[in-house]
Design an enzyme around this catalytic site. Sequence first.
Site, PDB file in Angstrom:
ATOM      1  N   ARG A 186     -18.492   0.063   4.803  1.00  0.00           N
ATOM      2  CA  ARG A 186     -19.638  -0.528   4.090  1.00  0.00           C
ATOM      3  C   ARG A 186     -20.286  -1.626   4.941  1.00  0.00           C
ATOM      4  O   ARG A 186     -21.452  -1.962   4.788  1.00  0.00           O
ATOM      5  CB  ARG A 186     -19.146  -1.090   2.752  1.00  0.00           C
ATOM      6  N   GLU A 227       0.826  -1.206   0.000  1.00  0.00           N
ATOM      7  CA  GLU A 227       0.000   0.000   0.000  1.00  0.00           C
ATOM      8  C   GLU A 227       0.863   1.260   0.000  1.00  0.00           C
ATOM      9  O   GLU A 227       1.786   1.402   0.782  1.00  0.00           O
ATOM     10  CB  GLU A 227      -0.932   0.018   1.215  1.00  0.00           C
ATOM     11  N   HIS A 245      -1.613  -5.539   2.106  1.00  0.00           N
ATOM     12  CA  HIS A 245      -2.822  -6.377   2.033  1.00  0.00           C
ATOM     13  C   HIS A 245      -2.494  -7.728   1.412  1.00  0.00           C
ATOM     14  O   HIS A 245      -1.659  -7.802   0.503  1.00  0.00           O
ATOM     15  CB  HIS A 245      -3.899  -5.690   1.177  1.00  0.00           C
ATOM     16  N   CYS A 279      -8.440  -1.383   7.891  1.00  0.00           N
ATOM     17  CA  CYS A 279      -7.032  -1.452   7.463  1.00  0.00           C
ATOM     18  C   CYS A 279      -6.472  -0.058   7.166  1.00  0.00           C
ATOM     19  O   CYS A 279      -5.382   0.290   7.622  1.00  0.00           O
ATOM     20  CB  CYS A 279      -6.882  -2.361   6.247  1.00  0.00           C
TER      21      CYS A 279
HETATM   22  N1  PCA Z   1      -9.005  -6.395   6.307  1.00  0.00           N
HETATM   23  C1  PCA Z   1      -9.913  -5.278   6.520  1.00  0.00           C
HETATM   24  C2  PCA Z   1      -9.849  -4.991   7.995  1.00  0.00           C
HETATM   25  C3  PCA Z   1      -9.235  -6.192   8.627  1.00  0.00           C
HETATM   26  C4  PCA Z   1      -8.653  -6.943   7.497  1.00  0.00           C
HETATM   27  O1  PCA Z   1      -7.936  -7.949   7.603  1.00  0.00           O
HETATM   28  C5  PCA Z   1      -9.627  -4.078   5.611  1.00  0.00           C
HETATM   29  O2  PCA Z   1      -9.072  -4.264   4.516  1.00  0.00           O
HETATM   30  O3  PCA Z   1      -9.934  -2.947   5.976  1.00  0.00           O
END
Ligand code: PCA
Length: 229
Positions: free
Chosen positions: A107, A97, A186, A160
């Site tokens: 959402r 990211e 991610h 996140c």
């Molecule tokens: N993914 C979510 C929050 C916790 C996770 O593992 C996100 O992408 O915001």
Amino acid sequence: MQAAHNTSMSTPTATTSPPTVLLTGFDPFGGDSLNPSWLAVETLQGRRIAGHKVVAAQLPTVFGSSLVELARLLREHRPTLVICVGQAGGRAAISLERIAINVNDARIADNAAAQPVDTPVVAGGPAAYFTTLPIKAMLLALQGEGIPAEVSQTAGTFVCNHVFYGLMHHLSTRRGFKRTRGGFVHVPWLPEQGQPSMTTDELVRGLRLLIATALATPEDIAQGAGAIS
Ligand code: PCA
């Protein structure tokens, strides 16, 4: 010939602990029974990578308390590097990211039934922070090992991104964290959750390589990876 002057030889090491890398994952959310981010992160607890010790910790998928827990971990461990990891169902590669934005816009409800819409992560904070991880070097390292990877321009607006923004705000505004680098990654689903997916083994291999690359790369490399739109 002059004798090498090695000051590290005389430094006492018995009482000094190795520098720390803080690695976090999340608990399952949104009806899932597992979260690959935590399953991959927890396997690295206590591992030594490039002279650093990895501390693995789980954050709750909850607005607010995730950042309270992260702040506690930062105070306790004083890491030199922080990589927060989360699940991004539907993505096919490890996503490095680039940017965290100052907005919560959920959402679905978080794990404490909260669903903030268009609120700031930090009232009065800057609109965004860039990662301080060397994401281009990390991208090349993963791709070089055949691990699917991409630079992502959005971490979303759920927990996140909230944690990513809170981390970067903490590192840039609190005393004692000037030299700590941090960011967010991610990961896709595991095969049992759906497609596209990556296996836990592949994720762990990827995370180890990301940590080693970040520690070995004080300045990111210039390597184009942006989309043309
Ligand atoms: N993914 C979510 C929050 C916790 C996770 O593992 C996100 O992408 O915001």
